[in-house]
Motif scaffolding. Structure first.
Motif, PDB file in Angstrom:
ATOM      1  N   ALA A 145       0.832  -1.209   0.000  1.00 42.20           N
ATOM      2  CA  ALA A 145       0.000   0.000   0.000  1.00 42.20           C
ATOM      3  C   ALA A 145       0.863   1.254   0.000  1.00 42.20           C
ATOM      4  CB  ALA A 145      -0.923  -0.007   1.223  1.00 42.20           C
ATOM      5  N   ALA A 146       1.952   1.245   0.753  1.00 51.87           N
ATOM      6  CA  ALA A 146       2.855   2.397   0.789  1.00 51.87           C
ATOM      7  C   ALA A 146       3.488   2.613  -0.578  1.00 51.87           C
ATOM      8  CB  ALA A 146       3.930   2.185   1.850  1.00 51.87           C
ATOM      9  N   ASP A 147       3.873   1.548  -1.253  1.00 45.57           N
ATOM     10  CA  ASP A 147       4.467   1.665  -2.587  1.00 45.57           C
ATOM     11  C   ASP A 147       3.478   2.259  -3.590  1.00 45.57           C
ATOM     12  OD1 ASP A 147       6.812   0.554  -1.652  1.00 45.57           O
ATOM     13  OD2 ASP A 147       6.367  -1.471  -2.383  1.00 45.57           O
ATOM     14  N   ARG A 148       2.191   2.014  -3.359  1.00 44.15           N
ATOM     15  CA  ARG A 148       1.144   2.539  -4.246  1.00 44.15           C
ATOM     16  C   ARG A 148       0.714   3.946  -3.856  1.00 44.15           C
ATOM     17  NH1 ARG A 148      -2.585  -1.602  -6.468  1.00 44.15           N
ATOM     18  NH2 ARG A 148      -4.283  -0.304  -5.664  1.00 44.15           N
ATOM     19  N   GLY A 149       1.299   4.474  -2.800  1.00 41.96           N
ATOM     20  CA  GLY A 149       0.945   5.809  -2.345  1.00 41.96           C
ATOM     21  C   GLY A 149      -0.349   5.873  -1.572  1.00 41.96           C
ATOM     22  N   GLU A 150      -0.814   4.734  -1.074  1.00 44.34           N
ATOM     23  CA  GLU A 150      -2.083   4.679  -0.357  1.00 44.34           C
ATOM     24  C   GLU A 150      -1.914   4.708   1.154  1.00 44.34           C
ATOM     25  OE1 GLU A 150      -4.002   1.810  -3.867  1.00 44.34           O
ATOM     26  OE2 GLU A 150      -3.502   0.986  -1.885  1.00 44.34           O
ATOM     27  N   LEU A 151      -0.686   4.638   1.615  1.00 48.24           N
ATOM     28  CA  LEU A 151      -0.411   4.563   3.047  1.00 48.24           C
ATOM     29  C   LEU A 151       0.884   5.315   3.338  1.00 48.24           C
ATOM     30  CD1 LEU A 151      -1.196   2.931   5.771  1.00 48.24           C
ATOM     31  CD2 LEU A 151       0.643   1.400   5.085  1.00 48.24           C
ATOM     32  N   PRO A 152       0.903   6.134   4.380  1.00 47.10           N
ATOM     33  CA  PRO A 152       2.174   6.783   4.746  1.00 47.10           C
ATOM     34  C   PRO A 152       3.259   5.731   4.969  1.00 47.10           C
ATOM     35  CG  PRO A 152       0.341   7.750   5.970  1.00 47.10           C
ATOM     36  CD  PRO A 152      -0.213   6.544   5.260  1.00 47.10           C
ATOM     37  N   PRO A 153       4.428   5.882   4.353  1.00 47.70           N
ATOM     38  CA  PRO A 153       5.482   4.854   4.440  1.00 47.70           C
ATOM     39  C   PRO A 153       5.856   4.477   5.871  1.00 47.70           C
ATOM     40  CG  PRO A 153       6.034   6.487   2.778  1.00 47.70           C
ATOM     41  CD  PRO A 153       4.821   7.007   3.498  1.00 47.70           C
ATOM     42  N   GLU A 154       5.812   5.439   6.793  1.00 47.71           N
ATOM     43  CA  GLU A 154       6.216   5.152   8.164  1.00 47.71           C
ATOM     44  C   GLU A 154       5.236   4.218   8.880  1.00 47.71           C
ATOM     45  OE1 GLU A 154       3.952   9.111   8.194  1.00 47.71           O
ATOM     46  OE2 GLU A 154       5.445   8.088   6.949  1.00 47.71           O
ATOM     47  N   ARG A 155       4.071   3.981   8.272  1.00 47.31           N
ATOM     48  CA  ARG A 155       3.093   3.091   8.888  1.00 47.31           C
ATOM     49  C   ARG A 155       3.144   1.667   8.306  1.00 47.31           C
ATOM     50  NH1 ARG A 155      -2.076   7.283   9.126  1.00 47.31           N
ATOM     51  NH2 ARG A 155      -1.057   8.827  10.462  1.00 47.31           N
ATOM     52  N   ALA A 156       3.991   1.461   7.324  1.00 46.38           N
ATOM     53  CA  ALA A 156       4.107   0.141   6.704  1.00 46.38           C
ATOM     54  C   ALA A 156       5.120  -0.704   7.468  1.00 46.38           C
ATOM     55  CB  ALA A 156       4.511   0.278   5.239  1.00 46.38           C
ATOM     56  N   THR A 157       4.764  -1.089   8.685  1.00 46.39           N
ATOM     57  CA  THR A 157       5.694  -1.801   9.560  1.00 46.39           C
ATOM     58  C   THR A 157       5.053  -3.071  10.119  1.00 46.39           C
ATOM     59  OG1 THR A 157       4.970  -0.686  11.591  1.00 46.39           O
ATOM     60  CG2 THR A 157       6.662   0.430  10.265  1.00 46.39           C
ATOM     61  N   GLU A 158       5.893  -3.951  10.649  1.00 49.08           N
ATOM     62  CA  GLU A 158       5.388  -5.156  11.287  1.00 49.08           C
ATOM     63  C   GLU A 158       4.682  -4.829  12.599  1.00 49.08           C
ATOM     64  OE1 GLU A 158       7.915  -8.493  11.552  1.00 49.08           O
ATOM     65  OE2 GLU A 158       8.036  -8.713   9.367  1.00 49.08           O
ATOM     66  N   ASP A 159       5.059  -3.724  13.234  1.00 48.64           N
ATOM     67  CA  ASP A 159       4.356  -3.308  14.452  1.00 48.64           C
ATOM     68  C   ASP A 159       2.900  -2.978  14.144  1.00 48.64           C
ATOM     69  OD1 ASP A 159       6.568  -3.655  16.036  1.00 48.64           O
ATOM     70  OD2 ASP A 159       7.131  -1.531  16.060  1.00 48.64           O
ATOM     71  N   GLU A 160       2.679  -2.239  13.051  1.00 48.27           N
ATOM     72  CA  GLU A 160       1.303  -1.912  12.667  1.00 48.27           C
ATOM     73  C   GLU A 160       0.540  -3.176  12.285  1.00 48.27           C
ATOM     74  OE1 GLU A 160      -0.306   0.731  13.020  1.00 48.27           O
ATOM     75  OE2 GLU A 160       1.159   2.362  13.142  1.00 48.27           O
ATOM     76  N   ALA A 161       1.225  -4.113  11.639  1.00 50.98           N
ATOM     77  CA  ALA A 161       0.587  -5.378  11.284  1.00 50.98           C
ATOM     78  C   ALA A 161       0.154  -6.135  12.535  1.00 50.98           C
ATOM     79  CB  ALA A 161       1.547  -6.225  10.448  1.00 50.98           C
ATOM     80  N   MET A 162       1.016  -6.126  13.554  1.00 51.92           N
ATOM     81  CA  MET A 162       0.692  -6.825  14.791  1.00 51.92           C
ATOM     82  C   MET A 162      -0.451  -6.143  15.520  1.00 51.92           C
ATOM     83  SD  MET A 162       1.766  -9.604  16.167  1.00 51.92           S
ATOM     84  CE  MET A 162       0.494 -10.311  17.209  1.00 51.92           C
ATOM     85  N   LEU A 163      -0.542  -4.831  15.415  1.00 49.43           N
ATOM     86  CA  LEU A 163      -1.657  -4.116  16.036  1.00 49.43           C
ATOM     87  C   LEU A 163      -2.982  -4.516  15.386  1.00 49.43           C
ATOM     88  CD1 LEU A 163      -0.132  -0.541  16.516  1.00 49.43           C
ATOM     89  CD2 LEU A 163      -0.767  -2.171  18.318  1.00 49.43           C
ATOM     90  N   LEU A 164      -2.969  -4.741  14.083  1.00 49.83           N
ATOM     91  CA  LEU A 164      -4.184  -5.189  13.402  1.00 49.83           C
ATOM     92  C   LEU A 164      -4.627  -6.557  13.920  1.00 49.83           C
ATOM     93  CD1 LEU A 164      -3.434  -4.149   9.708  1.00 49.83           C
ATOM     94  CD2 LEU A 164      -5.220  -3.200  11.178  1.00 49.83           C
ATOM     95  N   ILE A 165      -3.669  -7.473  14.056  1.00 48.74           N
ATOM     96  CA  ILE A 165      -3.985  -8.805  14.573  1.00 48.74           C
ATOM     97  C   ILE A 165      -4.511  -8.709  16.008  1.00 48.74           C
ATOM     98  CG2 ILE A 165      -3.024 -11.063  15.182  1.00 48.74           C
ATOM     99  CD1 ILE A 165      -0.959 -10.598  12.918  1.00 48.74           C
ATOM    100  N   SER A 166      -3.868  -7.875  16.809  1.00 50.59           N
ATOM    101  CA  SER A 166      -4.275  -7.721  18.207  1.00 50.59           C
ATOM    102  C   SER A 166      -5.672  -7.118  18.310  1.00 50.59           C
ATOM    103  CB  SER A 166      -3.267  -6.850  18.956  1.00 50.59           C
ATOM    104  OG  SER A 166      -1.980  -7.434  18.931  1.00 50.59           O
ATOM    105  N   LEU A 167      -5.978  -6.168  17.436  1.00 55.20           N
ATOM    106  CA  LEU A 167      -7.312  -5.573  17.436  1.00 55.20           C
ATOM    107  C   LEU A 167      -8.364  -6.633  17.096  1.00 55.20           C
ATOM    108  CD1 LEU A 167      -9.193  -3.153  17.611  1.00 55.20           C
ATOM    109  CD2 LEU A 167      -8.653  -2.620  15.221  1.00 55.20           C
ATOM    110  N   ALA A 168      -8.064  -7.481  16.106  1.00 53.12           N
ATOM    111  CA  ALA A 168      -9.002  -8.550  15.749  1.00 53.12           C
ATOM    112  C   ALA A 168      -9.203  -9.503  16.914  1.00 53.12           C
ATOM    113  CB  ALA A 168      -8.489  -9.300  14.519  1.00 53.12           C
ATOM    114  N   ASP A 169      -8.132  -9.828  17.627  1.00 55.22           N
ATOM    115  CA  ASP A 169      -8.250 -10.718  18.783  1.00 55.22           C
ATOM    116  C   ASP A 169      -9.119 -10.092  19.871  1.00 55.22           C
ATOM    117  OD1 ASP A 169      -6.755 -12.748  17.712  1.00 55.22           O
ATOM    118  OD2 ASP A 169      -4.883 -12.156  18.699  1.00 55.22           O
ATOM    119  N   GLY A 170      -8.887  -8.808  20.143  1.00 52.61           N
ATOM    120  CA  GLY A 170      -9.671  -8.130  21.172  1.00 52.61           C
ATOM    121  C   GLY A 170     -11.139  -8.026  20.802  1.00 52.61           C
TER     122      GLY A 170
END
Length: 203
Positions: A145-170
């Motif tokens: 998404a960052a490469d396509r200009g759809e997401l700020p590059p600084e948010r394309a991280t594994e930490d953000e990915a883990m937050l998505l998984i954690s949100l789904a779990d919660g």
């Protein structure tokens, strides 16, 4: 000629009995004898396929995870055109939530597995291997998404990915407890995706 037995089908039947127990009264106090009775077979026959409750839980959870992957794949394939990374992530997150009877039962089986795995290093091996793979897949979608200009590059991280998984779990936990319903859960998920992608509109 001896009757040919489809061992995989029999394992699935036993797993379905396990799911029915999970759906109606929970698995914490359920024994192998309880599952055998629900499946309509003897305890000895059940133990021919699963020697322990842990083995049975692992098989049932693996099968349920496969069903979830199939649902997610079907949802992604149903999207018009080439799906964007955000659409792929949303479909995956939707598939992780217990939004219908099948996925709710799967989450209940997962909760029983979690309860036992907390105290068993061998059982923890599966999630410790699987979650990093899911995190990596989500991170790849964020980088795409960052490469396509759809997401700020600084948010394309594994930490953000883990937050998505954690949100789904919660959210899954709160859905099981009826703290909120499916619509509210998806609203909250979309709200987080909107903030992650830097826009104000939910999708």
């Amino acid at each position: 000629m001896p009757k040919k037995v489809d061992h995989e089908a029999r394992r699935q039947e036993i797993s379905e009995a396990l799911w029915r127990i999970a759906r109606t009264r929970g698995l914490e106090g359920a024994s192998l004898r309880d599952v055998a009775a629900e499946a309509g077979i003897s305890l000895g026959r059940l133990q021919h396929y699963f020697r322990t409750k842990d083995e049975m839980l692992v098989f049932a959870l693996t099968y349920i995870n496969q069903l979830a992957e199939d649902r997610i794949r079907e949802r992604i394939e149903a999207l018009p055109g080439e799906p964007t990374p955000r659409e792929v992530l949303r479909a995956c997150l939707w598939g992780l939530l217990p939004l219908d009877e099948e996925s709710r039962t799967g989450t209940l089986v997962g909760a029983a597995f979690f309860h036992r795995a907390v105290h068993d290093e061998t059982l923890r091996a599966g999630p410790k291997d699987g979650i990093p793979k899911l995190r990596g897949f989500f991170a790849d979608q964020l980088r795409r998404a960052a490469d396509r200009g759809e997401l700020p590059p600084e948010r394309a991280t594994e930490d953000e990915a883990m937050l998505l998984i954690s949100l789904a779990d919660g959210l899954s936990t709160y859905l099981l407890l009826d703290v909120h319903g499916p619509e509210q859960a998806m609203h909250l998920m979309d709200l987080h995706l909107s903030r992650l992608f830097g826009d104000d509109a939910t999708r």
